[in-house]
Design an enzyme around this catalytic site. Structure first.
Site, PDB file in Angstrom:
ATOM      1  NE  ARG A  64      -4.009   1.115   0.375  1.00 22.76           N
ATOM      2  CZ  ARG A  64      -5.068   1.143  -0.031  1.00 22.76           C
ATOM      3  NH1 ARG A  64      -5.638  -0.171   0.228  1.00 22.76           N
ATOM      4  NH2 ARG A  64      -6.314   1.787   0.486  1.00 22.76           N
TER       5      ARG A  64
ATOM      6  CG  ASN B  96     -12.824  12.204   0.316  1.00 17.37           C
ATOM      7  OD1 ASN B  96     -13.581  12.503  -0.826  1.00 17.37           O
ATOM      8  ND2 ASN B  96     -13.015  11.118   0.801  1.00 17.37           N
ATOM      9  CB  THR B  97     -17.437  15.036  -2.333  1.00 12.35           C
ATOM     10  OG1 THR B  97     -18.491  15.006  -2.342  1.00 12.35           O
ATOM     11  CG2 THR B  97     -16.914  14.530  -3.614  1.00 12.35           C
ATOM     12  CG  HIS B  98     -19.361  10.860   3.134  1.00 11.31           C
ATOM     13  ND1 HIS B  98     -17.636   9.134   3.397  1.00 11.31           N
ATOM     14  CD2 HIS B  98     -19.745  11.130   4.325  1.00 11.31           C
ATOM     15  CE1 HIS B  98     -18.974   8.712   3.935  1.00 11.31           C
ATOM     16  NE2 HIS B  98     -19.698   9.231   4.908  1.00 11.31           N
TER      17      HIS B  98
ATOM     18  CG  ASP C 118      -7.999  14.052   9.117  1.00  4.49           C
ATOM     19  OD1 ASP C 118      -8.645  13.152   8.731  1.00  4.49           O
ATOM     20  OD2 ASP C 118      -8.447  14.425  10.286  1.00  4.49           O
TER      21      ASP C 118
ATOM     22  N   GLY D  78      -7.432  10.186   8.855  1.00  4.03           N
ATOM     23  CA  GLY D  78      -8.483   9.395   9.005  1.00  4.03           C
ATOM     24  C   GLY D  78      -9.667   8.644   8.628  1.00  4.03           C
TER      25      GLY D  78
ATOM     26  CG  ASP E  28     -14.920   8.986   4.853  1.00  2.00           C
ATOM     27  OD1 ASP E  28     -14.886   9.167   3.680  1.00  2.00           O
ATOM     28  OD2 ASP E  28     -15.946   8.270   5.349  1.00  2.00           O
TER      29      ASP E  28
HETATM   30  C1  GRF Z   1     -20.192  10.141  -3.667  1.00  2.00           C
HETATM   31  O1  GRF Z   1     -22.357  10.209  -3.694  1.00  2.00           O
HETATM   32  C2  GRF Z   1     -20.013   9.870  -3.418  1.00  2.00           C
HETATM   33  O2  GRF Z   1     -19.786  10.883  -2.359  1.00  2.00           O
HETATM   34  C3  GRF Z   1     -19.024   8.421  -2.935  1.00  2.00           C
HETATM   35  O3  GRF Z   1     -19.800   7.745  -3.779  1.00  2.00           O
HETATM   36  C4  GRF Z   1     -20.270   8.195  -4.696  1.00  2.00           C
HETATM   37  C5  GRF Z   1     -19.250   9.001  -6.452  1.00  2.00           C
HETATM   38  O4  GRF Z   1     -19.784   9.150  -7.210  1.00  2.00           O
HETATM   39  N1  GRF Z   1     -18.379   8.042  -2.398  1.00  2.00           N
HETATM   40  P1  GRF Z   1     -19.726   9.219  -8.201  1.00  2.00           P
HETATM   41  O5  GRF Z   1     -18.607   8.764  -8.960  1.00  2.00           O
HETATM   42  O6  GRF Z   1     -19.320  10.732  -8.584  1.00  2.00           O
HETATM   43  O7  GRF Z   1     -20.905   9.460  -9.472  1.00  2.00           O
END
Ligand code: GRF
Length: 211
Positions: free
Chosen positions: A75, A117-119, A151, A153, A155
Protein backbone atom coordinates in the site's frame (compact mmCIF):
# COMPACT_ATOMS: atom_id res chain seq x y z
CA UNK A 1 -3.67 28.07 11.27
CA UNK A 2 -2.79 27.38 7.63
CA UNK A 3 -3.82 29.86 4.96
CA UNK A 4 -4.10 29.21 1.26
CA UNK A 5 -4.12 32.23 -1.04
CA UNK A 6 -6.48 32.52 -4.00
CA UNK A 7 -4.94 30.94 -7.08
CA UNK A 8 -4.04 33.69 -9.55
CA UNK A 9 -3.33 34.60 -12.25
CA UNK A 10 -5.03 32.10 -14.51
CA UNK A 11 -7.19 29.13 -13.59
CA UNK A 12 -6.25 26.88 -10.67
CA UNK A 13 -5.03 23.42 -11.56
CA UNK A 14 -7.24 20.59 -10.26
CA UNK A 15 -6.34 16.90 -10.24
CA UNK A 16 -9.43 14.77 -9.63
CA UNK A 17 -9.23 11.16 -8.38
CA UNK A 18 -12.13 8.81 -9.15
CA UNK A 19 -13.25 5.18 -8.89
CA UNK A 20 -16.72 5.01 -10.38
CA UNK A 21 -19.37 6.75 -12.39
CA UNK A 22 -17.77 10.18 -12.21
CA UNK A 23 -20.85 12.38 -11.94
CA UNK A 24 -19.03 14.64 -9.48
CA UNK A 25 -16.09 14.81 -11.88
CA UNK A 26 -18.50 15.69 -14.68
CA UNK A 27 -19.91 18.57 -12.64
CA UNK A 28 -16.38 19.96 -12.22
CA UNK A 29 -15.59 19.46 -15.91
CA UNK A 30 -18.78 21.32 -16.84
CA UNK A 31 -18.15 24.19 -14.42
CA UNK A 32 -14.56 24.61 -15.56
CA UNK A 33 -15.71 25.31 -19.10
CA UNK A 34 -16.66 28.77 -17.84
CA UNK A 35 -13.48 30.78 -17.48
CA UNK A 36 -14.78 32.78 -14.54
CA UNK A 37 -15.07 29.54 -12.55
CA UNK A 38 -11.34 29.87 -11.92
CA UNK A 39 -10.24 26.23 -12.19
CA UNK A 40 -9.30 23.68 -14.82
CA UNK A 41 -9.22 19.90 -14.41
CA UNK A 42 -5.67 19.16 -15.62
CA UNK A 43 -5.71 15.39 -14.96
CA UNK A 44 -7.96 12.60 -13.73
CA UNK A 45 -6.53 9.60 -11.88
CA UNK A 46 -8.17 6.31 -10.94
CA UNK A 47 -7.38 3.17 -8.98
CA UNK A 48 -9.15 0.95 -11.52
CA UNK A 49 -9.63 0.65 -15.27
CA UNK A 50 -12.82 0.60 -17.33
CA UNK A 51 -14.91 2.99 -15.30
CA UNK A 52 -17.26 5.62 -16.72
CA UNK A 53 -15.36 8.38 -14.91
CA UNK A 54 -12.30 7.78 -17.12
CA UNK A 55 -14.47 7.97 -20.22
CA UNK A 56 -15.86 11.29 -19.02
CA UNK A 57 -12.31 12.62 -18.63
CA UNK A 58 -11.28 11.40 -22.07
CA UNK A 59 -14.46 12.88 -23.53
CA UNK A 60 -13.35 16.24 -22.17
CA UNK A 61 -9.80 15.72 -23.54
CA UNK A 62 -8.35 15.62 -20.01
CA UNK A 63 -5.29 13.36 -19.49
CA UNK A 64 -5.90 10.26 -17.35
CA UNK A 65 -3.81 7.79 -15.39
CA UNK A 66 -4.66 4.51 -13.64
CA UNK A 67 -2.75 3.13 -10.66
CA UNK A 68 -4.35 -0.07 -9.27
CA UNK A 69 -3.15 -0.98 -5.77
CA UNK A 70 -2.60 -4.57 -6.99
CA UNK A 71 0.15 -3.36 -9.33
CA UNK A 72 2.36 -2.40 -6.36
CA UNK A 73 4.28 -4.37 -3.74
CA UNK A 74 2.31 -2.83 -0.91
CA UNK A 75 0.00 0.00 0.00
CA UNK A 76 2.80 2.38 0.82
CA UNK A 77 4.48 1.84 -2.59
CA UNK A 78 1.14 2.56 -4.23
CA UNK A 79 0.67 5.70 -2.14
CA UNK A 80 4.14 6.97 -3.10
CA UNK A 81 3.50 6.30 -6.79
CA UNK A 82 0.12 8.04 -6.58
CA UNK A 83 1.74 11.02 -4.86
CA UNK A 84 4.43 11.34 -7.54
CA UNK A 85 1.97 11.00 -10.39
CA UNK A 86 -0.43 13.57 -8.97
CA UNK A 87 2.51 15.92 -8.24
CA UNK A 88 3.64 15.69 -11.86
CA UNK A 89 0.52 17.67 -12.82
CA UNK A 90 1.39 20.46 -10.33
CA UNK A 91 -2.11 20.72 -8.81
CA UNK A 92 -3.23 23.67 -6.73
CA UNK A 93 -6.00 21.49 -5.31
CA UNK A 94 -6.65 17.73 -5.41
CA UNK A 95 -10.27 16.57 -5.40
CA UNK A 96 -11.21 13.04 -4.32
CA UNK A 97 -14.55 12.60 -6.08
CA UNK A 98 -15.85 9.12 -5.34
CA UNK A 99 -12.28 7.79 -4.95
CA UNK A 100 -12.68 4.52 -3.08
CA UNK A 101 -9.19 4.28 -1.61
CA UNK A 102 -7.62 5.86 1.45
CA UNK A 103 -4.57 7.88 0.57
CA UNK A 104 -1.57 7.36 2.84
CA UNK A 105 1.20 9.20 4.66
CA UNK A 106 3.22 10.23 1.59
CA UNK A 107 0.16 11.69 -0.08
CA UNK A 108 -0.85 13.57 3.05
CA UNK A 109 2.67 14.95 3.54
CA UNK A 110 2.66 16.36 0.01
CA UNK A 111 -0.96 17.40 -0.43
CA UNK A 112 -2.27 17.86 3.11
CA UNK A 113 -4.42 21.00 3.35
CA UNK A 114 -4.83 20.96 -0.45
CA UNK A 115 -6.93 17.81 -0.87
CA UNK A 116 -10.68 17.67 -0.44
CA UNK A 117 -12.93 14.63 -0.36
CA UNK A 118 -16.66 14.45 -0.87
CA UNK A 119 -18.75 12.09 1.27
CA UNK A 120 -22.45 11.15 0.99
CA UNK A 121 -23.51 11.86 4.60
CA UNK A 122 -23.49 14.69 7.11
CA UNK A 123 -20.19 13.94 8.84
CA UNK A 124 -19.34 13.06 11.54
CA UNK A 125 -22.41 10.84 11.12
CA UNK A 126 -21.97 7.78 8.93
CA UNK A 127 -18.32 7.76 7.83
CA UNK A 128 -17.09 4.89 5.65
CA UNK A 129 -18.15 3.17 2.48
CA UNK A 130 -21.87 2.57 3.13
CA UNK A 131 -23.02 5.99 4.24
CA UNK A 132 -26.46 6.16 2.51
CA UNK A 133 -27.30 2.60 3.65
CA UNK A 134 -26.14 3.35 7.19
CA UNK A 135 -28.28 6.51 7.29
CA UNK A 136 -31.34 4.53 6.18
CA UNK A 137 -30.65 1.76 8.67
CA UNK A 138 -30.33 4.26 11.49
CA UNK A 139 -33.61 5.89 10.52
CA UNK A 140 -32.37 9.49 10.39
CA UNK A 141 -34.80 11.92 8.75
CA UNK A 142 -32.09 14.21 7.38
CA UNK A 143 -28.78 13.22 5.83
CA UNK A 144 -26.73 14.85 3.09
CA UNK A 145 -23.24 15.40 1.76
CA UNK A 146 -20.02 16.78 3.22
CA UNK A 147 -16.91 18.22 1.60
CA UNK A 148 -13.88 18.01 3.88
CA UNK A 149 -10.12 18.48 3.81
CA UNK A 150 -8.49 15.07 4.23
CA UNK A 151 -6.45 14.18 7.28
CA UNK A 152 -5.04 10.82 8.42
CA UNK A 153 -8.41 9.44 9.53
CA UNK A 154 -11.37 7.96 7.68
CA UNK A 155 -13.72 10.84 6.76
CA UNK A 156 -12.55 12.84 9.78
CA UNK A 157 -10.96 15.99 8.31
CA UNK A 158 -12.00 19.63 8.74
CA UNK A 159 -15.33 20.34 7.05
CA UNK A 160 -15.53 22.80 4.15
CA UNK A 161 -19.24 22.56 3.31
CA UNK A 162 -22.34 20.46 3.89
CA UNK A 163 -25.69 20.09 2.18
CA UNK A 164 -28.78 18.51 3.72
CA UNK A 165 -31.20 16.02 2.15
CA UNK A 166 -34.50 14.83 3.66
CA UNK A 167 -34.98 11.08 3.90
CA UNK A 168 -38.36 10.09 2.42
CA UNK A 169 -40.48 7.22 3.77
CA UNK A 170 -40.17 5.23 0.56
CA UNK A 171 -36.44 5.79 0.01
CA UNK A 172 -34.15 2.87 -0.69
CA UNK A 173 -30.37 3.15 -0.80
CA UNK A 174 -30.37 4.02 -4.49
CA UNK A 175 -33.04 6.72 -4.44
CA UNK A 176 -31.54 8.31 -1.35
CA UNK A 177 -27.99 8.23 -2.74
CA UNK A 178 -29.14 9.74 -6.04
CA UNK A 179 -30.77 12.70 -4.23
CA UNK A 180 -27.68 13.10 -2.07
CA UNK A 181 -25.50 13.13 -5.18
CA UNK A 182 -27.53 15.97 -6.70
CA UNK A 183 -26.86 18.11 -3.62
CA UNK A 184 -23.27 16.84 -3.44
CA UNK A 185 -22.43 17.96 -6.98
CA UNK A 186 -23.69 21.50 -6.41
CA UNK A 187 -21.85 21.76 -3.11
CA UNK A 188 -18.63 20.43 -4.62
CA UNK A 189 -18.65 22.79 -7.58
CA UNK A 190 -19.48 25.83 -5.49
CA UNK A 191 -16.98 25.09 -2.72
CA UNK A 192 -14.03 24.18 -4.95
CA UNK A 193 -14.65 27.36 -6.94
CA UNK A 194 -14.65 29.46 -3.79
CA UNK A 195 -11.52 27.76 -2.44
CA UNK A 196 -9.49 28.63 -5.52
CA UNK A 197 -10.98 32.08 -6.16
CA UNK A 198 -11.15 33.38 -2.59
CA UNK A 199 -8.49 31.31 -0.85
CA UNK A 200 -9.20 29.64 2.49
CA UNK A 201 -7.75 28.98 5.89
CA UNK A 202 -7.82 25.96 8.17
CA UNK A 203 -7.81 26.77 11.87
CA UNK A 204 -8.12 23.59 13.89
CA UNK A 205 -11.33 22.03 12.67
CA UNK A 206 -12.69 25.25 11.15
CA UNK A 207 -12.32 26.02 7.45
CA UNK A 208 -13.09 29.54 6.29
CA UNK A 209 -13.17 30.97 2.80
CA UNK A 210 -11.22 34.15 2.12
CA UNK A 211 -7.79 35.44 3.08
C1 GRF B 1 -20.47 10.01 -4.29
O1 GRF B 1 -21.71 10.05 -3.60
C2 GRF B 1 -19.32 10.00 -3.34
O2 GRF B 1 -19.49 10.82 -2.23
C3 GRF B 1 -19.32 8.55 -2.93
O3 GRF B 1 -19.57 7.85 -4.13
C4 GRF B 1 -20.28 8.69 -5.01
C5 GRF B 1 -19.48 8.84 -6.27
O4 GRF B 1 -20.28 9.27 -7.31
N1 GRF B 1 -18.11 8.17 -2.27
P1 GRF B 1 -19.67 9.66 -8.74
O5 GRF B 1 -18.65 8.61 -9.12
O6 GRF B 1 -19.06 11.03 -8.62
O7 GRF B 1 -20.86 9.65 -9.65
Amino acid sequence: MRSFDPVAPGPARLVVLVSGSGSNLQALLDASRTRSYGADVVAVGADRRDIPALQRASGAAVPTFVLPVADFADRSAWDSALTERVASYRPDLVVLAGFLKLTGAAFLARFGGRTVNTHPALLPAFPGMRAPADALLHGVRVTGATLFVIDDGVDTGPIVAQGAVDVEDDDDVQTLHERIKTVERGMLVESVGRMVREGYSIDGRRVRFGR
